[in-house]
Design a protein around this motif. Structure first.
Motif, PDB file in Angstrom:
ATOM      1  N   ASN A   1      36.725  41.944  36.888  1.00 35.21           N
ATOM      2  CA  ASN A   1      37.282  41.877  38.239  1.00 35.21           C
ATOM      3  C   ASN A   1      36.250  41.281  39.191  1.00 35.21           C
ATOM      4  OD1 ASN A   1      39.804  43.047  37.613  1.00 35.21           O
ATOM      5  ND2 ASN A   1      38.849  45.063  37.574  1.00 35.21           N
ATOM      6  N   ILE A   2      36.577  40.110  39.727  1.00 34.61           N
ATOM      7  CA  ILE A   2      35.739  39.460  40.727  1.00 34.61           C
ATOM      8  C   ILE A   2      36.589  39.307  41.980  1.00 34.61           C
ATOM      9  CG2 ILE A   2      34.410  37.407  41.336  1.00 34.61           C
ATOM     10  CD1 ILE A   2      33.908  36.908  38.408  1.00 34.61           C
ATOM     11  N   SER A   3      36.141  39.909  43.051  1.00 32.72           N
ATOM     12  CA  SER A   3      36.915  39.872  44.293  1.00 32.72           C
ATOM     13  C   SER A   3      36.860  38.494  44.932  1.00 32.72           C
ATOM     14  CB  SER A   3      36.379  40.910  45.278  1.00 32.72           C
ATOM     15  OG  SER A   3      35.105  40.517  45.767  1.00 32.72           O
ATOM     16  N   ARG A   4      37.804  38.237  45.823  1.00 26.56           N
ATOM     17  CA  ARG A   4      37.805  36.970  46.544  1.00 26.56           C
ATOM     18  C   ARG A   4      36.549  36.846  47.400  1.00 26.56           C
ATOM     19  NH1 ARG A   4      43.839  37.515  48.636  1.00 26.56           N
ATOM     20  NH2 ARG A   4      44.683  38.094  46.629  1.00 26.56           N
ATOM     21  N   GLY A   5      36.091  37.962  47.938  1.00 23.03           N
ATOM     22  CA  GLY A   5      34.862  37.948  48.735  1.00 23.03           C
ATOM     23  C   GLY A   5      33.659  37.543  47.905  1.00 23.03           C
ATOM     24  N   SER A   6      33.578  38.047  46.673  1.00 25.41           N
ATOM     25  CA  SER A   6      32.480  37.656  45.783  1.00 25.41           C
ATOM     26  C   SER A   6      32.568  36.174  45.429  1.00 25.41           C
ATOM     27  CB  SER A   6      32.503  38.491  44.504  1.00 25.41           C
ATOM     28  OG  SER A   6      32.197  39.834  44.789  1.00 25.41           O
ATOM     29  N   LEU A   7      33.779  35.685  45.191  1.00 26.89           N
ATOM     30  CA  LEU A   7      33.960  34.263  44.904  1.00 26.89           C
ATOM     31  C   LEU A   7      33.469  33.420  46.072  1.00 26.89           C
ATOM     32  CD1 LEU A   7      37.518  34.382  43.301  1.00 26.89           C
ATOM     33  CD2 LEU A   7      35.374  33.932  42.113  1.00 26.89           C
ATOM     34  N   CYS A   8      33.832  33.817  47.277  1.00 30.64           N
ATOM     35  CA  CYS A   8      33.413  33.087  48.477  1.00 30.64           C
ATOM     36  C   CYS A   8      31.892  33.089  48.610  1.00 30.64           C
ATOM     37  CB  CYS A   8      34.070  33.716  49.705  1.00 30.64           C
ATOM     38  SG  CYS A   8      33.777  32.810  51.224  1.00 30.64           S
ATOM     39  N   THR A   9      31.276  34.239  48.393  1.00 28.94           N
ATOM     40  CA  THR A   9      29.817  34.348  48.486  1.00 28.94           C
ATOM     41  C   THR A   9      29.134  33.458  47.456  1.00 28.94           C
ATOM     42  OG1 THR A   9      29.980  36.602  49.330  1.00 28.94           O
ATOM     43  CG2 THR A   9      27.884  35.973  48.333  1.00 28.94           C
ATOM     44  N   LEU A  10      29.624  33.482  46.223  1.00 26.95           N
ATOM     45  CA  LEU A  10      29.028  32.649  45.171  1.00 26.95           C
ATOM     46  C   LEU A  10      29.190  31.160  45.472  1.00 26.95           C
ATOM     47  CD1 LEU A  10      30.129  34.703  42.046  1.00 26.95           C
ATOM     48  CD2 LEU A  10      27.798  34.384  42.875  1.00 26.95           C
TER      49      LEU A  10
ATOM     50  N   GLU B   1      42.362  36.028  39.372  1.00 28.37           N
ATOM     51  CA  GLU B   1      43.350  36.378  38.344  1.00 28.37           C
ATOM     52  C   GLU B   1      42.876  35.947  36.955  1.00 28.37           C
ATOM     53  OE1 GLU B   1      47.600  34.509  37.360  1.00 28.37           O
ATOM     54  OE2 GLU B   1      47.526  35.484  39.328  1.00 28.37           O
ATOM     55  N   PHE B   2      42.308  34.743  36.840  1.00 28.05           N
ATOM     56  CA  PHE B   2      41.785  34.275  35.556  1.00 28.05           C
ATOM     57  C   PHE B   2      40.723  35.226  35.023  1.00 28.05           C
ATOM     58  CE2 PHE B   2      38.192  32.224  33.445  1.00 28.05           C
ATOM     59  CZ  PHE B   2      38.804  31.739  32.301  1.00 28.05           C
ATOM     60  N   PHE B   3      39.741  35.556  35.847  1.00 30.43           N
ATOM     61  CA  PHE B   3      38.670  36.431  35.380  1.00 30.43           C
ATOM     62  C   PHE B   3      39.207  37.805  34.999  1.00 30.43           C
ATOM     63  CE2 PHE B   3      35.897  33.256  37.317  1.00 30.43           C
ATOM     64  CZ  PHE B   3      34.941  33.155  36.322  1.00 30.43           C
ATOM     65  N   SER B   4      40.197  38.300  35.724  1.00 34.94           N
ATOM     66  CA  SER B   4      40.775  39.600  35.405  1.00 34.94           C
ATOM     67  C   SER B   4      41.597  39.544  34.112  1.00 34.94           C
ATOM     68  CB  SER B   4      41.657  40.073  36.567  1.00 34.94           C
ATOM     69  OG  SER B   4      42.272  41.284  36.248  1.00 34.94           O
ATOM     70  N   ASP B   5      42.488  38.567  34.014  1.00 35.12           N
ATOM     71  CA  ASP B   5      43.408  38.483  32.872  1.00 35.12           C
ATOM     72  C   ASP B   5      42.745  38.009  31.587  1.00 35.12           C
ATOM     73  OD1 ASP B   5      45.326  39.256  34.685  1.00 35.12           O
ATOM     74  OD2 ASP B   5      46.354  37.321  34.755  1.00 35.12           O
ATOM     75  N   VAL B   6      41.888  37.003  31.671  1.00 34.75           N
ATOM     76  CA  VAL B   6      41.308  36.399  30.474  1.00 34.75           C
ATOM     77  C   VAL B   6      39.982  37.045  30.095  1.00 34.75           C
ATOM     78  CG1 VAL B   6      40.437  34.244  29.484  1.00 34.75           C
ATOM     79  CG2 VAL B   6      42.484  34.211  30.913  1.00 34.75           C
TER      80      VAL B   6
ATOM     81  N   LEU C   1      41.128  25.313  42.082  1.00 37.79           N
ATOM     82  CA  LEU C   1      41.850  26.583  42.016  1.00 37.79           C
ATOM     83  C   LEU C   1      41.565  27.417  43.264  1.00 37.79           C
ATOM     84  CD1 LEU C   1      41.401  27.753  38.312  1.00 37.79           C
ATOM     85  CD2 LEU C   1      43.391  26.722  39.377  1.00 37.79           C
ATOM     86  N   PRO C   2      42.600  28.006  43.840  1.00 37.74           N
ATOM     87  CA  PRO C   2      42.366  28.909  44.972  1.00 37.74           C
ATOM     88  C   PRO C   2      41.726  30.214  44.499  1.00 37.74           C
ATOM     89  CG  PRO C   2      44.713  28.757  44.455  1.00 37.74           C
ATOM     90  CD  PRO C   2      44.003  27.803  43.540  1.00 37.74           C
ATOM     91  N   PHE C   3      41.147  30.939  45.430  1.00 33.96           N
ATOM     92  CA  PHE C   3      40.421  32.172  45.107  1.00 33.96           C
ATOM     93  C   PHE C   3      41.296  33.158  44.336  1.00 33.96           C
ATOM     94  CE2 PHE C   3      37.018  32.042  48.684  1.00 33.96           C
ATOM     95  CZ  PHE C   3      36.592  30.827  48.210  1.00 33.96           C
ATOM     96  N   GLU C   4      42.544  33.308  44.745  1.00 33.20           N
ATOM     97  CA  GLU C   4      43.421  34.279  44.085  1.00 33.20           C
ATOM     98  C   GLU C   4      43.616  33.948  42.604  1.00 33.20           C
ATOM     99  OE1 GLU C   4      47.923  36.067  44.511  1.00 33.20           O
ATOM    100  OE2 GLU C   4      46.926  35.275  46.292  1.00 33.20           O
ATOM    101  N   ARG C   5      43.781  32.667  42.285  1.00 33.67           N
ATOM    102  CA  ARG C   5      43.977  32.283  40.884  1.00 33.67           C
ATOM    103  C   ARG C   5      42.692  32.401  40.080  1.00 33.67           C
ATOM    104  NH1 ARG C   5      47.080  26.990  40.266  1.00 33.67           N
ATOM    105  NH2 ARG C   5      46.672  27.459  38.095  1.00 33.67           N
TER     106      ARG C   5
END
Length: 182
Positions: free
Chosen positions: A111-120, A102-107, A95-99
Motif C-alpha cells: 500500500n502506497i498512498s497518493r501522498g507518498s507517490l507525490c512526495t517521491l 492500485e497497481f502496487f496494492s493489487d499486484v 498513470l494517475p496517482f490512483e492507478r
C-alpha cells in the motif's frame, strides 16, 4: 516470441505408465521428442534492507558516529527500485496517482498512498533538475530550434506547455502565459 537456447528452468515430463495397457514404464529408456517454453515473471518479493549505524570512542573521549547512506532518511522508506517504477509509471506511462496506488496494492501487495507517490515524484523532479537544465542549454544554443505550445486547463484556468526541439534534444516547459515564458 522465440524460444531461447538456455532456459532458466527445465522440467522433464516422462510417462510413468503405458496409456494403453497401464504397464509401469519407470525402467524403460526415454526418447526426447519435443520441447515448449513458457516465459513468466517471478512473483514480486520484497527485500528489506536494514541499515545500522554504530559509534566508536577514541582515547580522546570523542564519540564518532557512522552516517546513514544518502536517501535513508527515516525509519522505513521506499527503495530505489520502487521509486524508479513510480517515476516510470508517472512520466512515461502517464498513470494517475490512483492507478499507481492500485497497481502496487493489487499486484505487489504494497500500500502506497497518493501522498507518498507525490512526495517521491517531487524528490525525483529535484534529482532530475540538473539534467533538465542541461537539456534547456543544449536546445538554447542551437541555430535551428522548432517550437510549439499546447493549451491545457489546470484547476479550470488556461495554462500552456511549450516544446522546443533541436536535432539533439527536446525541452518541454510549463507557463501560465501563451506569449511569454516566465
Amino acid at each position: 516470441m522465440e524460444m531461447i537456447a538456455n532456459p532458466d528452468i527445465i522440467i522433464e515430463h516422462k510417462p510413468e505408465f503405458c496409456n494403453h495397457c497401464g504397464h509401469d514404464l519407470s525402467d524403460e529408456p526415454t526418447t526426447f521428442i519435443l520441447r515448449r517454453q513458457a516465459v513468466d515473471i517471478q512473483p514480486i518479493i520484497f527485500e528489506f534492507t536494514e541499515h545500522r549505524i554504530f559509534q566508536k570512542i577514541y582515547a580522546c573521549g570523542h564519540h564518532t558516529k557512522a552516517l546513514f547512506p544518502t536517501g535513508v532518511n527515516s525509519s522505513i522508506s521506499y527503495g530505489a527500485n520502487i521509486q524508479a517504477i513510480i517515476a516510470y509509471m508517472y512520466t512515461r506511462q502517464y498513470l494517475p496517482f490512483e492507478r499507481m496506488s492500485e497497481f502496487f496494492s493489487d499486484v505487489c501487495n504494497l500500500n502506497i498512498s497518493r501522498g507518498s507517490l507525490c512526495t517521491l515524484l517531487k524528490y525525483f523532479a529535484q534529482k532530475a533538475q540538473l539534467a533538465y537544465e542541461l537539456i534547456a542549454q543544449k536546445v538554447e544554443h542551437k541555430k535551428m530550434v522548432g517550437g510549439d505550445e499546447t493549451g491545457v486547463k489546470l484547476n479550470g484556468k488556461k495554462e500552456w506547455f511549450w516544446t522546443f526541439q533541436s536535432q539533439v534534444a527536446t525541452y518541454i516547459t510549463f507557463s501560465n502565459n501563451r506569449g511569454l515564458l516566465i
